[in-house]
Design a protein around this motif. Structure first.
Motif, PDB file in Angstrom:
ATOM      1  N   LYS A  23     -12.491  44.078 -93.347  1.00 31.22           N
ATOM      2  CA  LYS A  23     -13.003  42.959 -92.562  1.00 31.22           C
ATOM      3  C   LYS A  23     -11.969  42.514 -91.529  1.00 31.22           C
ATOM      4  CE  LYS A  23     -15.302  38.541 -93.215  1.00 31.22           C
ATOM      5  NZ  LYS A  23     -15.636  37.472 -94.153  1.00 31.22           N
ATOM      6  N   ALA A  24     -10.703  42.419 -91.968  1.00 30.81           N
ATOM      7  CA  ALA A  24      -9.609  42.015 -91.078  1.00 30.81           C
ATOM      8  C   ALA A  24      -9.421  43.044 -89.970  1.00 30.81           C
ATOM      9  CB  ALA A  24      -8.330  41.836 -91.864  1.00 30.81           C
ATOM     10  N   THR A  25      -9.513  44.313 -90.318  1.00 25.18           N
ATOM     11  CA  THR A  25      -9.339  45.383 -89.337  1.00 25.18           C
ATOM     12  C   THR A  25     -10.451  45.334 -88.297  1.00 25.18           C
ATOM     13  OG1 THR A  25      -8.349  46.737 -91.046  1.00 25.18           O
ATOM     14  CG2 THR A  25      -9.040  47.866 -89.070  1.00 25.18           C
ATOM     15  N   CYS A  26     -11.685  45.110 -88.750  1.00 24.97           N
ATOM     16  CA  CYS A  26     -12.829  45.016 -87.839  1.00 24.97           C
ATOM     17  C   CYS A  26     -12.651  43.839 -86.874  1.00 24.97           C
ATOM     18  CB  CYS A  26     -14.105  44.849 -88.652  1.00 24.97           C
ATOM     19  SG  CYS A  26     -15.586  44.760 -87.628  1.00 24.97           S
ATOM     20  N   GLY A  27     -12.196  42.675 -87.404  1.00 18.39           N
ATOM     21  CA  GLY A  27     -11.953  41.495 -86.569  1.00 18.39           C
ATOM     22  C   GLY A  27     -10.857  41.738 -85.552  1.00 18.39           C
ATOM     23  N   THR A  28      -9.813  42.440 -85.986  1.00 24.08           N
ATOM     24  CA  THR A  28      -8.696  42.758 -85.090  1.00 24.08           C
ATOM     25  C   THR A  28      -9.147  43.668 -83.957  1.00 24.08           C
ATOM     26  OG1 THR A  28      -7.187  42.601 -86.959  1.00 24.08           O
ATOM     27  CG2 THR A  28      -6.338  43.662 -85.010  1.00 24.08           C
ATOM     28  N   VAL A  29      -9.955  44.657 -84.284  1.00 22.04           N
ATOM     29  CA  VAL A  29     -10.464  45.594 -83.274  1.00 22.04           C
ATOM     30  C   VAL A  29     -11.346  44.862 -82.262  1.00 22.04           C
ATOM     31  CG1 VAL A  29     -11.995  47.581 -82.908  1.00 22.04           C
ATOM     32  CG2 VAL A  29     -10.294  47.649 -84.735  1.00 22.04           C
ATOM     33  N   CYS A  30     -12.219  43.982 -82.755  1.00 22.78           N
ATOM     34  CA  CYS A  30     -13.081  43.198 -81.864  1.00 22.78           C
ATOM     35  C   CYS A  30     -12.257  42.314 -80.931  1.00 22.78           C
ATOM     36  CB  CYS A  30     -14.047  42.329 -82.671  1.00 22.78           C
ATOM     37  SG  CYS A  30     -15.355  43.261 -83.465  1.00 22.78           S
ATOM     38  N   LEU A  31     -11.241  41.679 -81.498  1.00 26.23           N
ATOM     39  CA  LEU A  31     -10.352  40.818 -80.716  1.00 26.23           C
ATOM     40  C   LEU A  31      -9.597  41.618 -79.658  1.00 26.23           C
ATOM     41  CD1 LEU A  31      -9.447  37.845 -80.556  1.00 26.23           C
ATOM     42  CD2 LEU A  31      -7.570  38.433 -82.074  1.00 26.23           C
ATOM     43  N   LYS A  32      -9.179  42.815 -80.055  1.00 24.70           N
ATOM     44  CA  LYS A  32      -8.443  43.695 -79.149  1.00 24.70           C
ATOM     45  C   LYS A  32      -9.301  44.070 -77.937  1.00 24.70           C
ATOM     46  CE  LYS A  32      -5.813  46.853 -81.114  1.00 24.70           C
ATOM     47  NZ  LYS A  32      -5.341  48.116 -81.729  1.00 24.70           N
ATOM     48  N   TYR A  33     -10.558  44.446 -78.190  1.00 23.77           N
ATOM     49  CA  TYR A  33     -11.445  44.831 -77.093  1.00 23.77           C
ATOM     50  C   TYR A  33     -11.858  43.637 -76.235  1.00 23.77           C
ATOM     51  CZ  TYR A  33     -11.750  49.685 -78.456  1.00 23.77           C
ATOM     52  OH  TYR A  33     -11.443  50.985 -78.711  1.00 23.77           O
ATOM     53  N   THR A  72      -1.989  44.619 -75.536  1.00 26.03           N
ATOM     54  CA  THR A  72      -3.104  44.569 -76.481  1.00 26.03           C
ATOM     55  C   THR A  72      -3.206  45.854 -77.300  1.00 26.03           C
ATOM     56  OG1 THR A  72      -4.311  43.136 -74.971  1.00 26.03           O
ATOM     57  CG2 THR A  72      -5.590  44.210 -76.668  1.00 26.03           C
ATOM     58  N   PHE A  73      -3.144  46.994 -76.624  1.00 29.06           N
ATOM     59  CA  PHE A  73      -3.344  48.259 -77.332  1.00 29.06           C
ATOM     60  C   PHE A  73      -2.111  48.739 -78.088  1.00 29.06           C
ATOM     61  CE2 PHE A  73      -7.260  48.606 -74.893  1.00 29.06           C
ATOM     62  CZ  PHE A  73      -8.105  49.041 -75.902  1.00 29.06           C
ATOM     63  N   LYS A  74      -0.928  48.462 -77.542  1.00 26.80           N
ATOM     64  CA  LYS A  74       0.289  48.907 -78.229  1.00 26.80           C
ATOM     65  C   LYS A  74       0.752  47.917 -79.292  1.00 26.80           C
ATOM     66  CE  LYS A  74       1.934  52.000 -74.678  1.00 26.80           C
ATOM     67  NZ  LYS A  74       3.066  52.499 -73.919  1.00 26.80           N
ATOM     68  N   GLU A  75       0.220  46.683 -79.222  1.00 24.99           N
ATOM     69  CA  GLU A  75       0.537  45.627 -80.187  1.00 24.99           C
ATOM     70  C   GLU A  75       2.044  45.390 -80.341  1.00 24.99           C
ATOM     71  OE1 GLU A  75      -1.534  46.227 -83.861  1.00 24.99           O
ATOM     72  OE2 GLU A  75      -3.444  46.582 -82.864  1.00 24.99           O
ATOM     73  N   ARG A  76       2.713  45.286 -79.205  1.00 26.60           N
ATOM     74  CA  ARG A  76       4.160  45.019 -79.209  1.00 26.60           C
ATOM     75  C   ARG A  76       4.376  43.542 -78.942  1.00 26.60           C
ATOM     76  NH1 ARG A  76       6.833  50.132 -76.494  1.00 26.60           N
ATOM     77  NH2 ARG A  76       6.207  51.651 -78.055  1.00 26.60           N
ATOM     78  N   ARG A  77       5.159  42.911 -79.788  1.00 23.08           N
ATOM     79  CA  ARG A  77       5.363  41.462 -79.680  1.00 23.08           C
ATOM     80  C   ARG A  77       6.089  41.075 -78.395  1.00 23.08           C
ATOM     81  NH1 ARG A  77       6.671  38.944 -85.640  1.00 23.08           N
ATOM     82  NH2 ARG A  77       4.691  39.542 -86.566  1.00 23.08           N
ATOM     83  N   ASN A  78       7.071  41.868 -77.982  1.00 29.12           N
ATOM     84  CA  ASN A  78       7.828  41.543 -76.766  1.00 29.12           C
ATOM     85  C   ASN A  78       6.916  41.549 -75.538  1.00 29.12           C
ATOM     86  OD1 ASN A  78      10.164  41.276 -78.210  1.00 29.12           O
ATOM     87  ND2 ASN A  78      10.878  43.359 -77.814  1.00 29.12           N
ATOM     88  N   LEU A  81      -9.923  41.018 -75.657  1.00 27.79           N
ATOM     89  CA  LEU A  81      -8.739  40.761 -74.839  1.00 27.79           C
ATOM     90  C   LEU A  81      -8.610  41.798 -73.723  1.00 27.79           C
ATOM     91  CD1 LEU A  81      -6.467  38.702 -74.675  1.00 27.79           C
ATOM     92  CD2 LEU A  81      -5.085  40.168 -76.140  1.00 27.79           C
ATOM     93  N   PHE A  82      -8.947  43.039 -74.031  1.00 27.08           N
ATOM     94  CA  PHE A  82      -8.908  44.107 -73.023  1.00 27.08           C
ATOM     95  C   PHE A  82      -9.915  43.815 -71.901  1.00 27.08           C
ATOM     96  CE2 PHE A  82     -10.484  48.162 -71.342  1.00 27.08           C
ATOM     97  CZ  PHE A  82      -9.299  48.695 -70.868  1.00 27.08           C
ATOM     98  N   THR A  83     -11.121  43.381 -72.274  1.00 28.63           N
ATOM     99  CA  THR A  83     -12.157  43.042 -71.279  1.00 28.63           C
ATOM    100  C   THR A  83     -11.700  41.875 -70.410  1.00 28.63           C
ATOM    101  OG1 THR A  83     -13.851  43.736 -72.857  1.00 28.63           O
ATOM    102  CG2 THR A  83     -14.595  42.420 -70.994  1.00 28.63           C
TER     103      THR A  83
END
Length: 202
Positions: free
Chosen positions: A8-18, A82-88, A20-22
């Motif tokens: 569920k968390a992974t699905c939410g993260t993927v949705c959030l990622k896309y 967003t895609f590389k998920e790097r904090r810096n 943010l990308f949009t």
């Protein structure tokens, strides 16, 4: 049960990622539009900028180009973060977004405060430039810009055709009996500015 929560968390993260990308794609397109307006102003409307006494307006066009580039870079940075998920990268992206937001607030406040002053200044500067620099040596750019302005916007003078009575060119006698420039005429032919009747000029 633990496996379900993880999915569920992974699905939410993927949705959030896309999502943010949009958003970043839209942000990038907005930056491209701002940059395009700045380039369009510099390329096609630079003649009109020469009519203004202050260089502030020319600087504004360059600021639009720079702002557009900064927004586009921020959009690309946001996509990478967003895609590389790097904090810096995400921190840098957040700082740039905050900076752009603050600059927009400042620009909005300044535009509101100086709008009336700018409008008055533009009218005064335009009349002054037209009457003192039109057809004068060394001001060929102003002459060309005024002619283009009057023909494109179907007008005569800064406020009306009476402005040309104060023109140094008209007063000097070099105008060949014209009371307004030929570019004021509805149909431009040499010497048509000798008649300032409403049927002849804008």
């Amino acid at each position: 049960m633990g496996e379900f929560n993880e999915k569920k968390a992974t699905c939410g993260t993927v949705c959030l990622k896309y999502l943010l990308f949009t958003y970043n794609c839209c942000f990038w397109l907005a930056g491209l539009a701002v940059m395009a307006v700045g380039i369009w102003t510099l390329a096609l409307k630079s003649d009109y900028i020469s009519l203004l006494a202050s260089s502030t307006y020319l600087a504004t066009a360059y600021i639009l180009v720079v702002a557009g580039v900064v927004v586009m870079v921020t959009g690309v940075l946001g996509c990478c973060a967003t895609f590389k998920e790097r904090r810096n990268l995400l921190r840098l992206y957040f700082i740039l977004l905050l900076l752009i937001f603050l600059l927009e607030i400042i620009a909005g406040v300044l535009a509101y405060v100086y709008y009336q002053q700018l409008n008055t200044e533009l009218k005064e500067n335009l009349k002054d430039t037209m009457t003192k620099q039109y057809h004068q040596p060394g001001h060929e750019g102003v002459t060309s810009a005024v002619d283009k302005l009057q023909q494109e916007f179907h007008c005569c003078g800064s406020n009306n055709s009476q402005d040309w009575r104060d023109s140094e060119w008209i007063r000097s006698g070099e105008a060949g009996g014209r009371v307004v420039p030929d570019s004021c005429c509805k149909t431009v032919v040499p010497g048509c500015g000798q008649r300032d009747h409403a049927s002849n000029i804008y």
